[in-house]
Design a protein around this motif. Structure first.
Motif: not given
Lengths: 66, 195
Positions: A1-9, A20-25, A29-31
């Motif tokens: 699971m991505l952290t919120c901080k990673e999500v902002t980056h 990438t598709v993997a990043e978007r997936v 999931m995080h949203f």
């Protein structure tokens, strides 16, 4: 699971390169569980729109007055 | 057709151009030079303009190139990758929004902005937007505006300013988050929050 901080980056990078598709997936999931990051995403899109509009307004705002 | 070259019309145009150039160059003399050169080039062009709007679009296109030239000349002397105290403070503020596990602190997460597009039609919003841009530290603003206003690719920005692409991303992230916070605090004050 991505952290919120990673999500902002990732969301910021998403304005500059195709994610990438993997990043978007992982983002989607995080949203599902994080409203704050969903808001952040909308705000990034809004910033891009505002900048485009700002540049456009500078060069076109006479249209309104003529 | 001649009235787009009337002194008052040109003066208004020159003022708008100067605001745009100063915002990006952060140097009044350099901004003045870029504007003069762009106006001179546009008026020398002896093109026919379908009214003031067409002239303005044309002149701004030239101005963008002049701003790019000015940035290129200065990128030799400016070290964009060195962090100023202002930039360090921005990073600390950003970090303070998070818990140690890197998720949003309660109450610190990005708020819902409602219908932000409605703001784009409001003159007051643009005054806040410009103030927030001016509030960004100079190097952070330079990278952001090259990307968003002059519409360089990130690769081109990195190459022009001789910074690594990861540093470019860090700087753009800093700029976007700074602007986001500034607009949230000064315009989109209300709303629900967070994780």
């Amino acid at each position: 699971m991505l952290t919120c901080k990673e999500v902002t980056h990732l969301l910021s990078e998403g304005q500059d390169r195709k994610l990438t598709v993997a990043e978007r997936v992982r983002l989607e999931m995080h949203f599902l569980v994080c409203e704050g990051c969903g808001n952040f995403r909308k705000q990034m899109d809004f910033l891009r729109a505002a900048c485009r509009r700002y540049v456009g307004e500078r060069s076109r705002d006479d249209d309104r007055n003529d | 057709m001649n009235d787009c070259f009337a002194p008052e019309a040109l003066e208004a145009l020159r003022r708008d151009m100067l605001r745009f150039a100063s915002l990006q160059l952060r140097d009044d003399a350099a901004a003045e030079d870029a504007v003069q050169e762009a106006l001179a080039a546009a008026l020398d062009g002896k093109r026919k303009f379908e009214g003031r709007a067409a002239l303005k679009t044309w002149v701004f296109a030239i101005l963008r190139n002049k701003i790019v030239d000015a940035i290129r000349q200065r990128s030799r002397s400016v070290n964009v990758s060195s962090l100023s105290a202002e930039e360090e403070a921005m990073d600390e503020t950003f970090d303070s929004l998070f818990k140690p596990n890197a998720h949003w602190n309660p109450g610190k997460g990005p708020k819902a902005w409602g219908d932000p597009e409605a703001a784009l039609g409001q003159e007051q919003f643009w005054a806040v937007f410009e103030a927030c841009l001016k509030y960004l530290p100079a190097n952070t603003a330079r990278v952001f505006m090259m990307r968003e206003f002059l519409e360089f690719d990130t690769d081109e920005v990195c190459a022009e300013l001789k910074i690594s692409s990861s540093n470019c991303h860090v700087i753009l992230h800093r700029a976007r988050n700074g602007l986001r916070r500034c607009l949230e605090q000064n315009w989109f004050a209300a709303g629900a929050s967070s994780c």
